[in-house]
Design a protein around this motif. Structure first.
Motif, PDB file in Angstrom:
ATOM      1  N   SER A  21      36.660  58.726  40.363  1.00  0.00           N
ATOM      2  CA  SER A  21      35.673  57.746  39.908  1.00  0.00           C
ATOM      3  C   SER A  21      35.948  57.310  38.474  1.00  0.00           C
ATOM      4  O   SER A  21      35.882  56.135  38.142  1.00  0.00           O
ATOM      5  CB  SER A  21      34.264  58.346  40.008  1.00  0.00           C
ATOM      6  OG  SER A  21      33.346  57.561  39.311  1.00  0.00           O
ATOM      7  N   ALA A  22      36.296  58.290  37.643  1.00  0.00           N
ATOM      8  CA  ALA A  22      36.455  57.986  36.215  1.00  0.00           C
ATOM      9  C   ALA A  22      37.713  57.167  35.951  1.00  0.00           C
ATOM     10  O   ALA A  22      37.682  56.186  35.205  1.00  0.00           O
ATOM     11  CB  ALA A  22      36.494  59.287  35.413  1.00  0.00           C
ATOM     12  N   GLY A  24      40.231  54.486  36.491  1.00  0.00           N
ATOM     13  CA  GLY A  24      40.273  53.243  37.251  1.00  0.00           C
ATOM     14  C   GLY A  24      40.689  52.111  36.350  1.00  0.00           C
ATOM     15  O   GLY A  24      41.427  52.306  35.372  1.00  0.00           O
ATOM     16  N   LEU A  25      40.195  50.921  36.658  1.00  0.00           N
ATOM     17  CA  LEU A  25      40.531  49.760  35.842  1.00  0.00           C
ATOM     18  C   LEU A  25      40.091  49.968  34.396  1.00  0.00           C
ATOM     19  O   LEU A  25      40.654  49.394  33.479  1.00  0.00           O
ATOM     20  CB  LEU A  25      39.858  48.518  36.412  1.00  0.00           C
ATOM     21  CG  LEU A  25      40.312  48.116  37.813  1.00  0.00           C
ATOM     22  CD1 LEU A  25      39.485  46.949  38.323  1.00  0.00           C
ATOM     23  CD2 LEU A  25      41.784  47.750  37.798  1.00  0.00           C
ATOM     24  N   GLY A  26      39.058  50.797  34.224  1.00  0.00           N
ATOM     25  CA  GLY A  26      38.563  51.078  32.871  1.00  0.00           C
ATOM     26  C   GLY A  26      39.668  51.595  31.974  1.00  0.00           C
ATOM     27  O   GLY A  26      39.733  51.244  30.795  1.00  0.00           O
ATOM     28  N   ASN A  27      40.549  52.424  32.519  1.00  0.00           N
ATOM     29  CA  ASN A  27      41.611  52.993  31.707  1.00  0.00           C
ATOM     30  C   ASN A  27      42.766  52.023  31.511  1.00  0.00           C
ATOM     31  O   ASN A  27      43.304  51.905  30.421  1.00  0.00           O
ATOM     32  CB  ASN A  27      42.177  54.256  32.381  1.00  0.00           C
ATOM     33  CG  ASN A  27      41.093  55.250  32.681  1.00  0.00           C
ATOM     34  OD1 ASN A  27      40.232  54.993  33.536  1.00  0.00           O
ATOM     35  ND2 ASN A  27      41.094  56.351  31.998  1.00  0.00           N
ATOM     36  N   TYR A 104      33.504  44.116  38.292  1.00  0.00           N
ATOM     37  CA  TYR A 104      34.667  44.988  38.479  1.00  0.00           C
ATOM     38  C   TYR A 104      35.549  44.464  39.608  1.00  0.00           C
ATOM     39  O   TYR A 104      36.771  44.523  39.540  1.00  0.00           O
ATOM     40  CB  TYR A 104      34.153  46.388  38.811  1.00  0.00           C
ATOM     41  CG  TYR A 104      35.110  47.537  38.577  1.00  0.00           C
ATOM     42  CD1 TYR A 104      35.193  48.140  37.326  1.00  0.00           C
ATOM     43  CD2 TYR A 104      35.884  48.053  39.606  1.00  0.00           C
ATOM     44  CE1 TYR A 104      36.030  49.223  37.112  1.00  0.00           C
ATOM     45  CE2 TYR A 104      36.724  49.135  39.402  1.00  0.00           C
ATOM     46  CZ  TYR A 104      36.793  49.720  38.151  1.00  0.00           C
ATOM     47  OH  TYR A 104      37.616  50.788  37.947  1.00  0.00           O
ATOM     48  N   PHE A 225      31.732  53.779  29.973  1.00  0.00           N
ATOM     49  CA  PHE A 225      32.289  53.105  31.153  1.00  0.00           C
ATOM     50  C   PHE A 225      33.435  53.920  31.744  1.00  0.00           C
ATOM     51  O   PHE A 225      33.510  54.153  32.946  1.00  0.00           O
ATOM     52  CB  PHE A 225      32.780  51.716  30.748  1.00  0.00           C
ATOM     53  CG  PHE A 225      33.273  50.892  31.894  1.00  0.00           C
ATOM     54  CD1 PHE A 225      32.406  50.060  32.586  1.00  0.00           C
ATOM     55  CD2 PHE A 225      34.604  50.938  32.280  1.00  0.00           C
ATOM     56  CE1 PHE A 225      32.859  49.288  33.641  1.00  0.00           C
ATOM     57  CE2 PHE A 225      35.060  50.173  33.342  1.00  0.00           C
ATOM     58  CZ  PHE A 225      34.188  49.350  34.017  1.00  0.00           C
ATOM     59  N   SER A 226      34.322  54.360  30.874  1.00  0.00           N
ATOM     60  CA  SER A 226      35.521  55.026  31.354  1.00  0.00           C
ATOM     61  C   SER A 226      35.207  56.383  31.979  1.00  0.00           C
ATOM     62  O   SER A 226      35.862  56.799  32.922  1.00  0.00           O
ATOM     63  CB  SER A 226      36.517  55.188  30.213  1.00  0.00           C
ATOM     64  OG  SER A 226      37.760  55.572  30.713  1.00  0.00           O
ATOM     65  N   SER A 228      32.520  57.095  33.571  1.00  0.00           N
ATOM     66  CA  SER A 228      31.560  56.877  34.672  1.00  0.00           C
ATOM     67  C   SER A 228      30.203  57.497  34.370  1.00  0.00           C
ATOM     68  O   SER A 228      29.513  57.985  35.253  1.00  0.00           O
ATOM     69  CB  SER A 228      32.057  57.460  35.998  1.00  0.00           C
ATOM     70  OG  SER A 228      33.256  56.892  36.388  1.00  0.00           O
ATOM     71  N   MET A 231      25.348  56.163  35.383  1.00  0.00           N
ATOM     72  CA  MET A 231      24.990  55.468  36.613  1.00  0.00           C
ATOM     73  C   MET A 231      24.605  56.419  37.726  1.00  0.00           C
ATOM     74  O   MET A 231      24.515  56.037  38.876  1.00  0.00           O
ATOM     75  CB  MET A 231      26.129  54.574  37.072  1.00  0.00           C
ATOM     76  CG  MET A 231      25.844  53.127  36.770  1.00  0.00           C
ATOM     77  SD  MET A 231      27.297  52.084  36.838  1.00  0.00           S
ATOM     78  CE  MET A 231      28.047  52.621  38.316  1.00  0.00           C
ATOM     79  N   ILE A 233      26.338  58.598  39.076  1.00  0.00           N
ATOM     80  CA  ILE A 233      27.460  59.023  39.912  1.00  0.00           C
ATOM     81  C   ILE A 233      27.724  60.509  39.733  1.00  0.00           C
ATOM     82  O   ILE A 233      27.894  61.259  40.696  1.00  0.00           O
ATOM     83  CB  ILE A 233      28.725  58.214  39.560  1.00  0.00           C
ATOM     84  CG1 ILE A 233      28.572  56.790  40.077  1.00  0.00           C
ATOM     85  CG2 ILE A 233      29.969  58.863  40.130  1.00  0.00           C
ATOM     86  CD1 ILE A 233      29.692  55.869  39.699  1.00  0.00           C
ATOM     87  N   ILE A 323      30.936  53.562  42.916  1.00  0.00           N
ATOM     88  CA  ILE A 323      29.848  52.720  42.408  1.00  0.00           C
ATOM     89  C   ILE A 323      28.974  52.211  43.562  1.00  0.00           C
ATOM     90  O   ILE A 323      27.744  52.246  43.490  1.00  0.00           O
ATOM     91  CB  ILE A 323      30.390  51.520  41.597  1.00  0.00           C
ATOM     92  CG1 ILE A 323      31.351  51.992  40.504  1.00  0.00           C
ATOM     93  CG2 ILE A 323      29.250  50.747  40.963  1.00  0.00           C
ATOM     94  CD1 ILE A 323      31.993  50.883  39.703  1.00  0.00           C
TER      95      ILE A 323
HETATM   96  N1  TRP Z   1      35.063  54.751  35.244  1.00  0.00           N
HETATM   97  C1  TRP Z   1      35.636  53.757  36.083  1.00  0.00           C
HETATM   98  C2  TRP Z   1      36.829  53.150  35.385  1.00  0.00           C
HETATM   99  O1  TRP Z   1      37.197  53.586  34.333  1.00  0.00           O
HETATM  100  C3  TRP Z   1      34.651  52.704  36.475  1.00  0.00           C
HETATM  101  C4  TRP Z   1      33.423  53.309  36.983  1.00  0.00           C
HETATM  102  C5  TRP Z   1      33.311  54.008  38.130  1.00  0.00           C
HETATM  103  C6  TRP Z   1      32.184  53.381  36.329  1.00  0.00           C
HETATM  104  N2  TRP Z   1      32.062  54.505  38.214  1.00  0.00           N
HETATM  105  C7  TRP Z   1      31.350  54.151  37.133  1.00  0.00           C
HETATM  106  C8  TRP Z   1      31.703  52.894  35.133  1.00  0.00           C
HETATM  107  C9  TRP Z   1      30.075  54.462  36.740  1.00  0.00           C
HETATM  108  C10 TRP Z   1      30.407  53.193  34.754  1.00  0.00           C
HETATM  109  C11 TRP Z   1      29.608  53.987  35.536  1.00  0.00           C
HETATM  110  O2  TRP Z   1      37.410  52.234  35.866  1.00  0.00           O
END
Ligand code: TRP
Length: 453
Positions: A21-22, A24-27, A104, A225-226, A228, A231, A233, A323
């Motif tokens: 989850s962590a 992803g595109l965020g990185n 996203y 964001f990165s 996660s 939210m 999760i 998500i």
């Molecule tokens: N963390 C993910 C990323 O870096 C994106 C993501 C997944 C996210 N779950 C999340 C961001 C929950 C915020 C909250 O791409």
């Protein structure tokens, strides 16, 4: 339905799910461009500070709430504190999830277009200028970005609906290490390009004059964001975690992997950015206008490109699944809908918002809200406001509503682990440092007072 909750089979499975989850595109997409928009090196310093001071205590807190509560993100709070009305906790993270998934998937759709282009060799023999032109032509067009976005939505919804999480997890275990390996190879290639050292300076020579309130806000938003965070999760996943797993080592492993990958993405992108004369503050397109140039310079670039964009799509997919899962499981459980109804209706609703985000890059480019495009606005609102706010709720809950004995009991697995050395530090961070820091940064941003210019 039985009352016994399913649990992850091993410690590694938890780490894999949370890391999936962590990471992803965020990185790979977001970290480099936010860094570029905020002046480089100093941003990395602030980012790492945010990860340690805010990210770690926050992640641990969400884990504590989830594993002790053993319910979905909203109900876990309610179970742990039946007398207080925690409706807000249930609402803010769900709104954030809804909005984040909408924009996203715009970018996730781009990764599919790039996968397709790699297969048909669409970027080879193009100069850096032409690569940029081609990207602009694509991202400013109306139909194909939406088409790819919808394809991505379909795959995500199918997996969430079918619940083949096991399959995805099994793949992520192979694909994630492969991704790291590929990124290391590309980073090395990038470092050997002419003029690469400018990129390294840009990344690692801190320029403290670049630090402003805006930079701190963006770094904090990016950290949330990165990881996660904010939210629900992590709360949901932690509720599937066995009592024997250690919360702090799990969190430590995920944070380490996530941060190393983000910085590795930086090392892969910035030397090439300077070498090919691309503007570091190119915004959301940065990674996409840079990567094809690196592949063009590499032996076997054709194959590398295909594997890379395939892996990037999968990395995005493991994040979009997490998500969508939050929203779907919440709607399903709280409104008592069937899983298929919850999945279909939620996905359609998010897709409508998602299409608007994508359109704001083409037809809707002139429409600005607070000086931002609709896409940027959605990102700004969630990363910089909703996630920190929701995150702070969890921290305050653990710091002030739960009894410290219970928190300690949860973190030490019922007293079987020795955590005395850091528990007090954690409690201090959760009670004072994290909430005060977030509130100060947000207050400064609204202009209530000014401690930074
Ligand atoms: N963390 C993910 C990323 O870096 C994106 C993501 C997944 C996210 N779950 C999340 C961001 C929950 C915020 C909250 O791409």
């Amino acid at each position: 339905m039985s009352n016994r909750r399913e649990h992850f089979s091993s410690r590694f499975a938890v780490v894999a799910a949370v890391a999936g989850s962590a990471v992803g595109l965020g990185n790979i997409w977001k970290f480099p461009y936010v860094l570029g928009n905020n002046g480089g090196s100093a941003f990395i310093l602030i980012y790492i500070l945010c990860i340690i001071v805010l990210g770690a205590p926050l992640m641990i807190s969400e884990f504590v709430v989830g594993r002790r509560g053993q319910k979905n993100s909203y109900r876990s709070f309610k179970t742990l504190s039946p007398t207080f009305r925690w409706t807000l906790f249930g609402i803010v993270p769900s709104i954030a999830a809804f909005i984040i998934l909408a924009y996203y998937t715009t970018i996730a759709g781009w990764t599919l277009e790039y996968l397709y282009q790699s297969i048909i060799n669409g970027y080879s023999n193009l100069s850096a200028m032409e690569v940029q032109k081609k990207f602009e032509l694509f991202s400013n067009s109306v139909f194909s970005p939406i088409l790819w976005q919808l394809v991505f939505f379909l795959i995500t919804a199918y997996i969430v609906y079918a619940g083949v999480k096991k399959g995805i997890e099994k793949y992520s275990k192979i694909m994630m290490p492969l991704m790291v390996l590929l990124m290391i190879i590309m980073a090395i290639k990038s470092l050997t390009l002419a003029g690469a050292s400018k990129g390294l300076d840009y990344l690692f020579k801190p320029d403290f004059s670049k630090i402003t309130a805006q930079v701190i806000l963006e770094a904090m938003g990016q950290a949330f964001f990165s990881l996660s965070v904010g939210m629900g999760i992590l709360i949901t996943y932690a509720s599937y975690m066995s009592r024997k797993s250690k919360i702090h080592t799990t969190v430590g492993a995920v944070i380490l992997a996530d941060t190393v990958l983000a910085i590795l993405a930086g090392i892969m992108i910035f030397p090439a950015v300077f070498s090919f004369d691309i503007a570091p503050n190119s915004g959301p397109g940065l990674v996409f206008v840079t990567l094809p140039n690196i592949f063009n310079q590499m032996n076997g670039g054709y194959i590398f490109a295909i594997i890379f964009f395939l892996l990037l799509s999968v990395a995005a997919l493991t994040s979009t699944i997490s998500i969508l899962e939050v929203t779907v499981s919440l709607v399903q459980e709280e409104l008592k809908w069937t899983r298929s109804k919850a999945t279909i209706i939620t996905t359609i609703a998010i897709a409508i918002l998602g299409i608007l985000c994508t359109l704001s890059m083409s037809m809707g480019e002139e429409y600005h809200i607070f000086g931002m495009t609709f896409f940027d606005m959605m990102d700004f609102m969630t990363s910089n406001w909703l996630l920190p706010l929701a995150g702070v709720f969890a921290v305050i809950f653990v710091g002030y509503v739960m009894r410290p004995e219970d928190v300690k009991d949860e973190l030490s697995n019922g007293g079987t682990l020795r955590i005395d050395s850091w528990f007090r530090v954690y409690l201090f961070a959760v009670r004072y440092v994290a909430p005060i820091a977030v509130i100060l940064i947000l207050a400064n941003q609204v202009g209530i007072f000014n401690f930074l210019r």
